[in-house]
Every structure is written in structure tokens, then in C-alpha cells.
Motif scaffolding. Structure first.
Motif, PDB file in Angstrom:
ATOM      1  N   LYS A   6      81.988  57.781  61.815  1.00 21.59           N
ATOM      2  CA  LYS A   6      81.382  59.032  62.295  1.00 21.59           C
ATOM      3  C   LYS A   6      80.122  59.354  61.507  1.00 21.59           C
ATOM      4  O   LYS A   6      79.090  59.697  62.057  1.00 21.59           O
ATOM      5  N   ARG A   7      80.273  59.186  60.173  1.00 25.38           N
ATOM      6  CA  ARG A   7      79.133  59.531  59.326  1.00 25.38           C
ATOM      7  C   ARG A   7      77.923  58.664  59.679  1.00 25.38           C
ATOM      8  O   ARG A   7      76.813  59.150  59.821  1.00 25.38           O
ATOM      9  N   TRP A   8      78.190  57.320  59.823  1.00 31.06           N
ATOM     10  CA  TRP A   8      77.072  56.415  60.126  1.00 31.06           C
ATOM     11  C   TRP A   8      76.465  56.709  61.482  1.00 31.06           C
ATOM     12  O   TRP A   8      75.261  56.635  61.667  1.00 31.06           O
ATOM     13  N   GLU A   9      77.333  57.008  62.454  1.00 33.18           N
ATOM     14  CA  GLU A   9      76.813  57.317  63.779  1.00 33.18           C
ATOM     15  C   GLU A   9      75.875  58.523  63.710  1.00 33.18           C
ATOM     16  O   GLU A   9      74.827  58.536  64.348  1.00 33.18           O
ATOM     17  N   GLY A  10      76.293  59.529  62.895  1.00 30.53           N
ATOM     18  CA  GLY A  10      75.460  60.713  62.708  1.00 30.53           C
ATOM     19  C   GLY A  10      74.110  60.354  62.112  1.00 30.53           C
ATOM     20  O   GLY A  10      73.072  60.870  62.530  1.00 30.53           O
ATOM     21  N   GLU A  11      74.143  59.402  61.154  1.00 24.30           N
ATOM     22  CA  GLU A  11      72.893  59.033  60.474  1.00 24.30           C
ATOM     23  C   GLU A  11      72.087  58.016  61.273  1.00 24.30           C
ATOM     24  O   GLU A  11      70.956  57.686  60.913  1.00 24.30           O
ATOM     25  N   GLY A  12      72.727  57.469  62.302  1.00 28.55           N
ATOM     26  CA  GLY A  12      72.057  56.424  63.080  1.00 28.55           C
ATOM     27  C   GLY A  12      72.055  55.073  62.385  1.00 28.55           C
ATOM     28  O   GLY A  12      71.171  54.258  62.607  1.00 28.55           O
ATOM     29  N   THR A  13      73.013  54.837  61.519  1.00 36.93           N
ATOM     30  CA  THR A  13      73.107  53.531  60.849  1.00 36.93           C
ATOM     31  C   THR A  13      73.937  52.571  61.703  1.00 36.93           C
ATOM     32  O   THR A  13      75.053  52.887  62.077  1.00 36.93           O
ATOM     33  N   ASP A  14      73.374  51.416  62.028  1.00 38.35           N
ATOM     34  CA  ASP A  14      74.138  50.394  62.743  1.00 38.35           C
ATOM     35  C   ASP A  14      74.835  49.547  61.691  1.00 38.35           C
ATOM     36  O   ASP A  14      74.324  48.541  61.227  1.00 38.35           O
ATOM     37  N   TRP A  15      76.042  50.014  61.308  1.00 32.81           N
ATOM     38  CA  TRP A  15      76.702  49.355  60.174  1.00 32.81           C
ATOM     39  C   TRP A  15      77.020  47.894  60.446  1.00 32.81           C
ATOM     40  O   TRP A  15      76.812  47.028  59.614  1.00 32.81           O
ATOM     41  N   ALA A  16      77.509  47.610  61.684  1.00 30.30           N
ATOM     42  CA  ALA A  16      77.921  46.238  61.990  1.00 30.30           C
ATOM     43  C   ALA A  16      76.718  45.303  61.959  1.00 30.30           C
ATOM     44  O   ALA A  16      76.757  44.218  61.376  1.00 30.30           O
ATOM     45  N   GLY A  17      75.623  45.755  62.581  1.00 30.80           N
ATOM     46  CA  GLY A  17      74.415  44.945  62.603  1.00 30.80           C
ATOM     47  C   GLY A  17      73.874  44.710  61.201  1.00 30.80           C
ATOM     48  O   GLY A  17      73.447  43.616  60.859  1.00 30.80           O
ATOM     49  N   THR A  18      73.922  45.750  60.373  1.00 29.11           N
ATOM     50  CA  THR A  18      73.426  45.636  59.008  1.00 29.11           C
ATOM     51  C   THR A  18      74.184  44.563  58.234  1.00 29.11           C
ATOM     52  O   THR A  18      73.598  43.763  57.507  1.00 29.11           O
ATOM     53  N   LEU A  19      75.518  44.559  58.434  1.00 27.18           N
ATOM     54  CA  LEU A  19      76.325  43.575  57.713  1.00 27.18           C
ATOM     55  C   LEU A  19      75.963  42.153  58.120  1.00 27.18           C
ATOM     56  O   LEU A  19      75.767  41.288  57.270  1.00 27.18           O
ATOM     57  N   VAL A  20      75.870  41.929  59.420  1.00 25.25           N
ATOM     58  CA  VAL A  20      75.553  40.577  59.886  1.00 25.25           C
ATOM     59  C   VAL A  20      74.170  40.178  59.382  1.00 25.25           C
ATOM     60  O   VAL A  20      73.986  39.080  58.852  1.00 25.25           O
ATOM     61  N   ASN A  21      73.200  41.086  59.526  1.00 29.76           N
ATOM     62  CA  ASN A  21      71.845  40.741  59.112  1.00 29.76           C
ATOM     63  C   ASN A  21      71.760  40.453  57.621  1.00 29.76           C
ATOM     64  O   ASN A  21      71.034  39.568  57.192  1.00 29.76           O
ATOM     65  N   SER A  22      72.546  41.195  56.826  1.00 30.48           N
ATOM     66  CA  SER A  22      72.445  40.947  55.383  1.00 30.48           C
ATOM     67  C   SER A  22      73.085  39.611  55.026  1.00 30.48           C
ATOM     68  O   SER A  22      72.628  38.909  54.137  1.00 30.48           O
ATOM     69  N   ARG A  23      74.126  39.233  55.786  1.00 28.76           N
ATOM     70  CA  ARG A  23      74.685  37.897  55.546  1.00 28.76           C
ATOM     71  C   ARG A  23      73.655  36.839  55.908  1.00 28.76           C
ATOM     72  O   ARG A  23      73.456  35.864  55.189  1.00 28.76           O
ATOM     73  N   TYR A  24      72.984  37.045  57.054  1.00 31.14           N
ATOM     74  CA  TYR A  24      71.995  36.061  57.466  1.00 31.14           C
ATOM     75  C   TYR A  24      70.829  35.979  56.488  1.00 31.14           C
ATOM     76  O   TYR A  24      70.241  34.914  56.299  1.00 31.14           O
ATOM     77  N   ASP A  25      70.470  37.112  55.855  1.00 30.67           N
ATOM     78  CA  ASP A  25      69.401  37.075  54.854  1.00 30.67           C
ATOM     79  C   ASP A  25      69.769  36.123  53.729  1.00 30.67           C
ATOM     80  O   ASP A  25      68.986  35.273  53.325  1.00 30.67           O
ATOM     81  N   VAL A  26      71.006  36.294  53.226  1.00 26.07           N
ATOM     82  CA  VAL A  26      71.473  35.443  52.128  1.00 26.07           C
ATOM     83  C   VAL A  26      71.505  33.989  52.572  1.00 26.07           C
ATOM     84  O   VAL A  26      71.008  33.090  51.881  1.00 26.07           O
ATOM     85  N   ILE A  27      72.089  33.769  53.760  1.00 28.05           N
ATOM     86  CA  ILE A  27      72.227  32.401  54.265  1.00 28.05           C
ATOM     87  C   ILE A  27      70.861  31.764  54.468  1.00 28.05           C
ATOM     88  O   ILE A  27      70.645  30.596  54.145  1.00 28.05           O
ATOM     89  N   GLY A  28      69.946  32.539  55.010  1.00 24.96           N
ATOM     90  CA  GLY A  28      68.599  32.027  55.252  1.00 24.96           C
ATOM     91  C   GLY A  28      67.980  31.505  53.967  1.00 24.96           C
ATOM     92  O   GLY A  28      67.378  30.440  53.954  1.00 24.96           O
ATOM     93  N   ARG A  29      68.183  32.250  52.868  1.00 25.29           N
ATOM     94  CA  ARG A  29      67.634  31.804  51.572  1.00 25.29           C
ATOM     95  C   ARG A  29      68.298  30.509  51.123  1.00 25.29           C
ATOM     96  O   ARG A  29      67.630  29.579  50.669  1.00 25.29           O
ATOM     97  N   ILE A  30      69.641  30.462  51.266  1.00 23.42           N
ATOM     98  CA  ILE A  30      70.366  29.259  50.840  1.00 23.42           C
ATOM     99  C   ILE A  30      69.907  28.056  51.658  1.00 23.42           C
ATOM    100  O   ILE A  30      69.633  26.977  51.127  1.00 23.42           O
ATOM    101  N   ALA A  31      69.822  28.257  52.985  1.00 22.87           N
ATOM    102  CA  ALA A  31      69.449  27.146  53.859  1.00 22.87           C
ATOM    103  C   ALA A  31      68.040  26.665  53.543  1.00 22.87           C
ATOM    104  O   ALA A  31      67.774  25.470  53.544  1.00 22.87           O
ATOM    105  N   ALA A  32      67.143  27.614  53.239  1.00 24.43           N
ATOM    106  CA  ALA A  32      65.769  27.229  52.924  1.00 24.43           C
ATOM    107  C   ALA A  32      65.718  26.375  51.657  1.00 24.43           C
ATOM    108  O   ALA A  32      64.922  25.442  51.553  1.00 24.43           O
ATOM    109  N   GLU A  33      66.620  26.678  50.707  1.00 23.99           N
ATOM    110  CA  GLU A  33      66.684  25.885  49.471  1.00 23.99           C
ATOM    111  C   GLU A  33      67.202  24.475  49.749  1.00 23.99           C
ATOM    112  O   GLU A  33      66.744  23.505  49.163  1.00 23.99           O
TER     113      GLU A  33
END
Lengths: 709, 64
Positions: A255-282
Motif C-alpha cells: 500500500k505504501r509503495w503504491e501511494g508513493e508510486g514505487t514499482d517495487w517488483a520492477g525495481t527488484l528485477v532491474n537491480s538484479r539485472y544491474d548486478v548481473i550486467g556488470r558480472i557478465a561484462a566482466e
């Protein structure tokens, strides 16, 4: 770098216990090939209770000959499961399934040509806090595509053993087995920062899951992350509902995130992909730009709007030709074998003449034999499906069919189940497991039995033989009628799919997101194994369900006993089955069927092809092999009590139409019951199919009569 | 060649698309098809039905 002692973990149980490995990976990364290479023929295939997801467990041996249990889990892109298959993978890994041991260690297999996407699942699995071995498969394909994938670098980044491998050629297996036999495996040192807005929620959920849902702390963290990766927490929780407190916390945050307009699920996936992207680039460097690959070139033709259809048409024609021609010889052998077994029991087994002997020959052997005859066709079908899947063409076929399927509201993934249903609806319905959308899956299950399966073939053949008498009619007419029946079923299936998607199972237009794996040479060993597995499942069913039904039907036809000296016809007429036929006559008389055909309709509810053998008994004509001439003549000689012939061409035609639509298969009913976990859908299916069959047959028969046929 | 700008449609669809590496800022190349499309994302070929493709807004980065 030396690891601190506390993050080193061995297989903690007593040394006598066999370590349990779970094998996980994305679809199309070579998981089955690796599983077959590791375990050989030491596999047990079963089912996870409650869902019809295949459970495959095998035994591998370490370099020192110690047994290692390997569970092959269904392919998944994420632990946030979408399909029943993926839900099993998630539940086994989280230790939620009481029927499967929680794996001690996890073997993650990834496709080296597509490291980034594959690492997403790995990243989620590292959260589970179990020792993980990463298998970098398809190193040869990656090298050919100009990719340099450095296992050592990946190993340093993730802190777990990484084994480069080519499962198809058996390369890297020794290294893998050595790693698997290690007494100690490091836990991943890799940590990732949960995005700041979400981290407090994860901590709070983890604490609640530990305290209120009695989850072990590490699993609790993984569960908390999963709950936040999916909007639908009920789906994530699966069969184990969350405690009230945890649900409350979760909903509070959402509820709180919806109020703030935070896409919590999307944020989690994207942050995993950020980490993975760095690892894969290495870990991966691309050696310049390579031209179009062989797969690209094949795809330019195979998925072409015109050539694609032609290739698919050619492949399907070849498939059907093989099913119906190649299978003829082995089917003949099986029929002969069954006949001579039956003769042996009758004459030479020393069993006295009587009910027991009849039960064995007319009940068990005839019933089970009638189904086992289809084994060659089923083997050929699965050989082809295995071949098409193994080469990567199957995904293209689904892609091409998507345009057609989406017209009726289905997606391309429904193609494989419907194709399989031409041989038999049971494997077809089992193949719907890969369809993610529940409604699409249900619609596919509901219409799959309308595709003319091979059990209808004997009925069609007999009716065509009776319909177009003698050899005066060209073969083309017979083939034409046959094709008409197949077309009728196929269009019926599409029509009903369209109807169901608009009424009962309304849903969004189907969204298909499907990976097209690179083309490969088929792994013949995997195809063969797959085929044998299917054959075994089929035989087991014939030996249990169908045997039971055959015995019951025999009983219904053999009792109560007619007085001494009665002909088999008289016996059948006054048996339970005969009485049921008489009772059914008023309902089927408007279709032009009499009580004798009624017996056939009732008995063939066990399996459609039983109709032919029942007619043989009813009209007391032995038909041998494919030669239905005596039976055909007996049918043509049959008359209504008022002297009209019973099997007019119109009745034969009507009967075929009835069989196209009617749900005359108890095994299908059983499998739909198991797949949908309720009686509602199989009962609905019987009602709509048999209802349609009756209505259409009525229309055809009455219209035919009115037109003077 | 393009770059994913925005995902729309129902939440579970967006999530699956992201998890398959089709998330915001992923590079996409359209390989073929017009009804259903074939795209290349990160070395994987992905087939998208028309309805699925409509949910993915791509910013064009120049032609190949």
C-alpha cells in the motif's frame, strides 16, 4: 582468497546419506542433456502428486563410485513461477514439497551464449543459501559465436565453482563430477545490495517469515524477495498460505509503495539485472562482430511468412505419413502377437472352458491388446516431437502457428498439445503444462480431444468400409471422407476455443513470449530416452487403468448369463450392456442408431476403438486384422425390426460425425480430472462434446433423411 | 535496433518480460516477422505475439 570457516558448508547429514543435488536452469539450456549424461539410464520418472508435472530423479556416481541423487527440475526463467512447471521448481528449491527431499546442493546450468539472461535465475538461487555449482554449458557454441566466456572470472565474481562444459559431447563431465563429489563446497560470497526503498521491507518480512511461518532464516530471506518479485503474493505462496502477520506486513508495504508510486517488483528485477550486467561484462568478451549465424540463415527461411508455412506443412505431412504408414508393420506384429496369446490361453493353457478363461481372453487380453496396438504410433509421434524439440524447430512451429492460433484466442504454445492430440489426447493434455496462462491452458485442454486421435481411426475405417461398399468406389473418395473427418475435428477445436475464450474463460488477448533456441543437431540419445519414457508411461496406463476398465466391460457384457445354448448375440442382448443399449435407444434413435449401436457407444466410452470389437461381438462376425470384410457384410445385412437396413450410408456417416465430437474416452476424462484438479472441467467436457456430437449427428441424419438419403 | 523505453500492460506480463531480460533499457533488434515478431535481446531470440509486442515501447536507435 581463503574463505572464513563459517561460510564453508559440506553435506551436513551423516556420511552414509546420499547427497541430493537439484539440477536447475532456463528452458533450452541443455539441462535434459546434462541430466541424461550424468545419470545415464538410472532415472526414475514419476509425477509430483497433485500436479501433473513430471518428476525425474536419477543417480549419478562420483569419481570414487559414490552414488549422488540428482533431481531434474523443470526449466524456469525465474523462481517467481508462472506455470505449474515453474511452481514445482520453486517449491522443491524452497523445501516446500513434502514428497521431495530438499536438495542439499544445487547444480545451476546456464547457456554460455546467453549468460546475462541465464544468470538471473542463478542470482535468485544464490539467495537460497545452499552450495551451488555453476555449469557453463554450450561453450563450443559460444566460441563459434565469437564469445569468450571466462569461467575463472565468473568463479571469482560469484565465489562458487564454475565448470565449463559441452553436455552434448560429454566434455567437462569429469570436472563436474569431481566438483560434485567435493565434501566441502563454498557458499557464494556474492552479495548484492537490495535497493534502498525495498531493503527494510525484506528485513521485516524475513523476520516475520522466520517467526510466524517457521521458515529457516536464509530461506525466509529468499521467500521475502520472491514475495516482492511478484504482485500476486497468493501465487507465490502456493500451497502453503502465509501467516496472517506476514500477509499484513506485505500488504502494508505494498500500500505504501503504491501511494508513493514505487514499482517495487520492477525495481527488484532491474537491480538484479544491474548486478548481473556488470558480472557478465566482466566475464564475457565479444571478439568483434560476427556475421549472421547458421541459425539466422535458417530462420530467414523457416520463419518466413510464406516459406515458413510451406516447411511446416511439409514437416506435418511427413509426420502424419510416418505415423500412419511406418506404424503399420509393427502394429500388425502386435495384433498377431495378441491374437496368438489369446489362442494359446484358449487352447493350450489348460484353463478350463468357462468364465475365467473368457475374462482373460475377451476381457483382459482383448481390452489391453486393443490399446497396446497404438504403441508404435505413439512411439513415432514422440520420436518426431523429440526430434523437432531437440533441433529447435518446435519453437518455430509454434511461432508460425501463433498467427492462426491468436485468431481464436490461443497462443502458439497451444500448438504442440494440439498436434500431439492427433495421436492421442493424453500426451496432448499433458503437454499443456508449459502454457503459462491458466485460462489458455484450460481452453487447450478442453478442445484437445476434438482433434481426431488414432483411436478414432479404426472406427472411421470400419464406417468408411460400410459406407462405400466394395471396390467400385475410388480410393480418393475414401481418403476424402477421412480427411473430412479430420478437418471437422480440427475446425471444431478452433471454433470451440474461440467460443470458450469469449464466454467461459474470458481473458486478455494471449501474450506469447517465447524463446527461439538456436538450431542444433538433434541429440539422438536424448530423443530416444524421451521416447522410451513416454512409451513406458503409456504401457503402465494400459496395464492399470485400461485393464481395469476392460474387465468391468467384460463383466457387463457377460452377465447376467443367458440360458444354456444361447448364441453370443443373445447373451449380449440380455446382458447388462445389452439392457443399457436398449435403455439408450430412445435417445439415439433420432440419430438413426439402434440399441445394438448403443452397446457400441457405451462400451467404447472406455476407448473409441472398442466400438469395432463390440460390433464384432454384437453382430457375431470375426474381423481379422485390418480386413473388416466379414464385419462389413454383417453390418450391411443388419435390419431394423421393420425390415429397413440399419447401416445405411447416412447412418455410417452420422456415426462418424458422432465419433469426431463425442468424448468417448475414459482415460482422457481421468487425465483432465488430474490436470485440472476438479471434476468440474472433465464433466463439462463430456457434456459439451457429447452434446455437440448429438446435435450435429441429429442435424446431419434428419437433414439427410429429408433430402432422401 | 532500439532500446526498451517503457513496458505497459498487466503487471505480471511486465514482470515476466523484465525477468526475460527485456526490461527497461535493454537493447533490442527486430529480426523478423510482422504478426508475431522475432526480436534479438542479448543474444537470445524471442518470439513475441502481436499483443505482447504492443506492451513494449521501444525507442529507435538507428537502422541496421
Amino acid at each position: 582468497m581463503a574463505l572464513p570457516a563459517h561460510i564453508s558448508s559440506g553435506v551436513s547429514a551423516a556420511p552414509s546419506r546420499t547427497p541430493v543435488y537439484a539440477l536447475v536452469g532456463n528452458p533450452n539450456c541443455g539441462k535434459s542433456t546434462l541430466f541424461n549424461a550424468l545419470t545415464g539410464l538410472k532415472q526414475k520418472v514419476g509425477n509430483y502428486p497433485g500436479v501433473t508435472v513430471e518428476k525425474k530423479i536419477g543417480t549419478a556416481y562420483s569419481q570414487h563410485g559414490q552414488p549422488i541423487t540428482v533431481i531434474d527440475l523443470p526449466g524456469a526463467y525465474s523462481l517467481a513461477a508462472r506455470s505449474p512447471d515453474e511452481a514445482v521448481t520453486r517449491d522443491v528449491l524452497l523445501g516446500r514439497r513434502a514428497d521431495t527431499p530438499q536438495p542439499d546442493r544445487i547444480l545451476c546450468i546456464v547457456d554460455a551464449t546467453n549468460l546475462e539472461r541465464n544468470l538471473y535465475l542463478v542470482h535468485q538461487i544464490l539467495d537460497l543459501g545452499r552450495p551451488v555449482i555453476l555449469v557453463l554449458n554450450m561453450m563450443d557454441v559460444a566460441a563459434a559465436a565469437g564469445l569468450d566466456v571466462r569461467a575463472g572470472r565468473l568463479e571469482r565474481e560469484l565465489g562458487i565453482p564454475v565448470i565449463p562444459c559441452e553436455a552434448v559431447n560429454g566434455k567437462g563431465l569429469i570436472e563436474l563430477k569431481l566438483a560434485m563429489s567435493r565434501a566441502d563446497l563454498p557458499l557464494s560470497r556474492h552479495a548484492w545490495d537490495i535497493p534502498a526503498p525495498i531493503a527494510p521491507a525484506v528485513a521485516e518480512l524475513q523476520a516475520s517469515l522466520t517467526a510466524n511461518d517457521r521458515k529457516p532464516p536464509l530461506i525466509a530471506r529468499a521467500e521475502a524477495l520472491l514475495l516482492l518479485t511478484d504482485q500476486d503474493s497468493v501465487r507465490v505462496a502456493g500451497s502453503t498460505p502465509l501467516s496472517a502477520r506476514t500477509t499484513e506486513i506485505l500488504q502494508g508495504w505494498q500500500k505504501r509503495w503504491e501511494g508513493e508510486g514505487t514499482d517495487w517488483a520492477g525495481t527488484l528485477v532491474n537491480s538484479r539485472y544491474d548486478v548481473i550486467g556488470r558480472i557478465a561484462a566482466e566475464a564475457v568478451t565479444r571478439a568483434g562482430h560476427t556475421g549472421p549465424t547458421a541459425s539466422d540463415k535458417i530462420d530467414a527461411v523457416a520463419t518466413h511468412p510464406i516459406w515458413g508455412w510451406m516447411i511446416l506443412g511439409a514437416v506435418m505431412t511427413l509426420l502424419f505419413l510416418s505415423i500412419f504408414t511406418l506404424a503399420e508393420y509393427p502394429m500388425g506384429f502386435i495384433e498377431d502377437g495378441i491374437a496368438s496369446l489369446s489362442d494359446w490361453v484358449k487352447k493350450d493353457s489348460g484353463l478350463p472352458d468357462g468364465d475365467l478363461r473368457d475374462l482373460i481372453t475377451d476381457g483382459a487380453i482383448a481390452g489391453v491388446g486393443g490399446v497396446i496396438v497404438f504403441l508404435p504410433q505413439i512411439l513415432i509421434l514422440f520420436f518426431f516431437i523429440g526430434l523437432l524439440e531437440s533441433t529447435g524447430y518446435m519453437a518455430r512451429a509454434a511461432f508460425i502457428m501463433d498467427r492462426l492460433m491468436s485468431r481464436v484466442g490461443l497462443n502458439g504454445k497451444s500448438f504442440i498439445p494440439l498436434l500431439s492430440s492427433y495421436a492421442c489426447a493424453i500426451p496432448g493434455i499433458m503437454a499443456t503444462r508449459t502454457i503459462e496462462d491458466q485460462k489458455d491452458r484450460l481452453v487447450t485442454i478442453l478442445v484437445a480431444p476434438l482433434m481426431s486421435c488414432s483411436a478414432r481411426l479404426p472406427v472411421y475405417l470400419l464406417m468408411i468400409a460400410a459406407l462405400v461398399p466394395g471396390d467400385r468406389v475410388p480410393v480418393a473418395t475414401k481418403v476424402g471422407v477421412m480427411i473430412l473427418m479430420y478437418a471437422l475435428g480440427t475446425f471444431g477445436a478452433f471454433g470451440f476455443a474461440w467460443l470458450f475464450k469469449r464466454t467461459l474463460l474470458k481473458g486478455a488477448p494471449p501474450v506469447m513470449i517465447m524463446e527461439l533456441p538456436p538450431y542444433r543437431l538433434p541429440g539422438l540419445k536424448d530423443v530416444a530416452l524421451h521416447m522410451l519414457e513416454r512409451a513406458w508411461i503409456f504401457l503402465r496406463r494400459a496395464g492399470t487403468v485400461i485393464l481395469g476398465i476392460s474387465i468391468v466391460l467384460w463383466f457387463l457384457a457377460a452377465y447376467p448369463k443367458a440360458p444354456e445354448g444361447a448364441t453370443p448375440q443373445q447373451q449380449l442382448a440380455q446382458s447388462f450392456a445389452g439392457r443399457a443399449g436398449h435403455a439408450l435407444e430412445p435417445a439415439i434413435a433420432p440419430l438413426g442408431f439402434d440399441w445394438q449401436i448403443g452397446i457400441g457407444l457405451i462400451s467404447s466410452f472406455a476407448a473409441r476403438e472398442v466400438f469395432v470389437s463390440t460390433m464384432g461381438v454384437v453382430f457375431n462376425a470375426e474381423s481379422k486384422d485390418d480386413d473388416t470384410t466379414p464385419l462389413r457384410q454383417a453390418l450391411l445385412a443388419t435390419k431394423w425390426p421393420d425390415g429397413r437396413p440399419l447401416f445405411t450410408p447416412l447412418v455410417c456417416f452420422t456415426l462418424m460425425i458422432f465419433y469426431v465430437f463425442a468424448m468417448q474416452c475414459v482415460s482422457t476424462v481421468a487425465i483432465v480430472r488430474r490436470e485440472t484438479n476438479s471434476w468440474r472441467w472433465p464433466l463439462f467436457q463430456i457434456a459439451y462434446q457429447t452434446g455437440t456430437a448429438w446435435i450435429l449427428s441429429f442435424i446431419v441424419y434428419q437433414a439427410g433423411r429429408a433430402l432422401g438419403f | 535496433m532500439g532500446r526498451v523505453r517503457e513496458l505497459s500492460g498487466d503487471a505480471s506480463f511486465c514482470q515476466r518480460v523484465r525477468e526475460m531480460g527485456f526490461g527497461e533499457s535493454a537493447f533490442v533488434t527486430k529480426v523478423g516477422g510482422s504478426g508475431p515478431f522475432i526480436c534479438q535481446v542479448n543474444g537470445t531470440r524471442i518470439a513475441l505475439s502481436h499483443a505482447a509486442a504492443m506492451g513494449i515501447l521501444v525507442e529507435q536507435l538507428g537502422r541496421r
